[in-house]
Enzyme design. Structure first.
Site, short mmCIF file in Angstrom:
data_model
loop_
_atom_site.label_atom_id
_atom_site.label_comp_id
_atom_site.label_asym_id
_atom_site.label_seq_id
_atom_site.Cartn_x
_atom_site.Cartn_y
_atom_site.Cartn_z
N VAL A 118 -5.32 0.68 2.98
CA VAL A 118 -5.81 -0.81 3.18
C VAL A 118 -6.59 -0.89 2.07
CG1 VAL A 118 -6.11 -3.09 4.27
CG2 VAL A 118 -4.40 -1.64 4.89
N LYS A 142 -5.60 10.36 0.78
CA LYS A 142 -5.88 9.74 1.19
C LYS A 142 -6.58 9.14 0.66
CE LYS A 142 -6.80 7.23 5.35
NZ LYS A 142 -7.61 7.49 7.42
N GLU A 191 1.03 -1.28 -0.13
CA GLU A 191 -0.30 -0.22 -0.04
C GLU A 191 1.28 1.38 -0.29
OE1 GLU A 191 -2.14 2.14 3.11
OE2 GLU A 191 -1.34 -0.07 4.80
N LYS A 248 -3.62 -0.77 15.49
CA LYS A 248 -2.89 0.02 16.60
C LYS A 248 -3.69 0.64 17.48
CE LYS A 248 1.00 2.40 14.80
NZ LYS A 248 0.41 2.43 13.18
N SER A 295 -13.13 2.12 10.13
CA SER A 295 -12.47 2.03 8.93
C SER A 295 -12.96 0.89 8.00
CB SER A 295 -10.84 1.68 8.60
OG SER A 295 -10.83 1.57 7.27
N ALA A 296 -13.54 1.95 6.24
CA ALA A 296 -14.32 1.20 5.56
C ALA A 296 -12.44 -0.66 5.42
CB ALA A 296 -13.90 2.24 4.47
N ASP A 319 -17.11 5.57 13.34
CA ASP A 319 -15.71 5.65 13.52
C ASP A 319 -15.72 4.75 12.66
OD1 ASP A 319 -13.47 6.12 11.52
OD2 ASP A 319 -12.85 7.72 12.98
N1 PSU Z 1 -2.59 2.23 10.45
C1 PSU Z 1 -1.43 1.91 10.74
N2 PSU Z 1 -0.53 2.21 9.76
C2 PSU Z 1 -1.48 3.28 8.33
C3 PSU Z 1 -2.58 3.09 8.80
C4 PSU Z 1 -2.69 2.53 9.61
O1 PSU Z 1 -0.82 1.38 12.18
O2 PSU Z 1 -0.33 4.02 7.68
C5 PSU Z 1 -2.95 3.50 7.09
C6 PSU Z 1 -3.50 2.33 6.18
O3 PSU Z 1 -2.76 2.88 4.62
C7 PSU Z 1 -4.56 1.95 6.08
C8 PSU Z 1 -5.76 3.59 7.02
O4 PSU Z 1 -5.45 1.00 5.30
O5 PSU Z 1 -4.84 4.25 7.39
C9 PSU Z 1 -7.07 3.75 7.39
O6 PSU Z 1 -7.44 4.08 7.69
P1 PSU Z 1 -9.24 5.06 8.37
O7 PSU Z 1 -8.53 4.69 10.46
O8 PSU Z 1 -9.22 6.10 8.26
O9 PSU Z 1 -10.01 4.14 7.85
MN MN Z 2 -13.08 6.91 9.92
#
Ligand code: PSU
Ligand code: MN
Length: 305
Positions: free
Chosen positions: A106, A86, A22, A159, A140-141, A138
């Protein structure tokens, strides 16, 4: 729209093992210039383990599968006038229609990998249910994508900026198998044990490749999460990092950061506040995930010649 680098197209046509990588972790997940060095180093690890790396991003509105060194440097170099966007699932059509540069999360990397015909993808950590996600919604997708797109994702868990328990509950609801590679514990990125168990432990790349093949032969669309804990020698102690996470979450709340900005905000605060401690661990675990992904890709290519 889809620009597969010629060496990747050739590798896929001749059933050689390819590992997708990614780009949001390059543009929004790690500080410059370690981000570029890491991205190139991760590609070397894939090669050293017998597979071909394909880093994915959107460049000038094209989905590029298999970035060159120059393209990786471009995505990884901060450019305040033309920031790299992003891109998750909902952002892809906009970036393509307006010919922007964007880094794939991801979720978006899974979409692009599947379009190119790549079955394995290595990353650091996935997105998940944020803390208090039960009221903010919230989520993640990445989780939804894992339920619909046929790619195996090797990561070091999630994390603890997230609610790991609820993240695993959502993955169960969505029918996504969570496999521990040589472990029965779900890892928490910087440390090896989140306190939650994986669904299944598998100990060899062959067993994982077999599970992937069987899932897809059954017509059970969607991905599989393969959790590979950070190598012991690079692992941090939970107590070393937990305070930094709490501090980052408090700073995010008081600055009112929301939506797609929240994950990059937390990641950069943790990197800044840990004085290099978290970065070393971050780099080591991504490289180890690349190693495991390459081995799974190699096995898949022999199981599906
Ligand atoms: N978690 C990490 N490192 C990262 C990401 C998440 O520890 O770099 C990045 C990845 O690309 C993941 C994205 O797909 O953040 C998720 O963002 P969101 O929570 O907005 O969906
Ligand atoms: Mn989000």
């Amino acid at each position: 729209m889809l620009a597969i680098a010629p060496h990747i197209a050739h590798a896929l046509a001749s059933h050689q093992p390819v590992v997708a990588l990614e780009s949001t972790l390059i543009s929004h997940g790690m500080p410059y210039p370690s981000n570029i060095e890491t991205a190139l180093g991760v590609e070397d690890v894939v090669r050293a383990n017998g597979a071909i790396p394909a880093t994915i991003a959107v460049i000038a509105g094209k989905i590029c599968v298999g970035l060159s060194k120059d393209e990786i440097e471009h995505i990884g170099t901060p450019n305040p006038r033309h920031p790299v966007i992003k891109l998750s699932r909902r952002d892809l059509p906009y970036a393509i229609a307006t010919q922007k540069n964007g880094a794939t999360t991801v979720a978006a990397t899974m979409i692009c990998a599947q379009k190119a015909g790549i079955q394995i993808f290595a990353t650091g950590g996935i997105g998940g249910v944020h803390r208090h996600g039960e009221s903010t919604l919230d989520i993640s997708a990445d989780l939804q994508e894992l339920s619909r797109t046929n790619v195996g994702v090797v990561c070091s868990g999630a994390k603890a900026i997230l609610d790991i328990g609820r993240t695993l509950e959502v993955l169960e609801t969505l029918g996504v198998p969570v496999i521990g590679f040589q472990t029965n514990q779900f890892p928490a990125f910087y440390y090896r044990d989140s306190g939650y168990k994986v669904d299944f432990q598998l100990d060899t790349p062959e067993e994982i490749a077999r599970l992937l093949n069987i899932k897809w032969q059954l017509g059970l669309n969607g991905g599989v999460l393969i959790a590979n804990p950070v190598p012991i020698k690079n692992a941090l102690l939970r107590e070393d990092i937990e305070e930094l996470i709490t501090q980052a979450l408090q700073e995010a709340e008081s600055s009112g950061v929301k939506g797609k900005e929240i994950t990059p905000y937390l990641l950069s605060k943790i990197a800044q506040n840990s004085g290099g401690l978290s970065l070393k661990c971050n780099i080591a675990l991504i490289k180890d995930n690349a190693r495991v992904a390459a081995k799974i890709a190699k096995t898949l290519s022999t199981q599906n010649p």
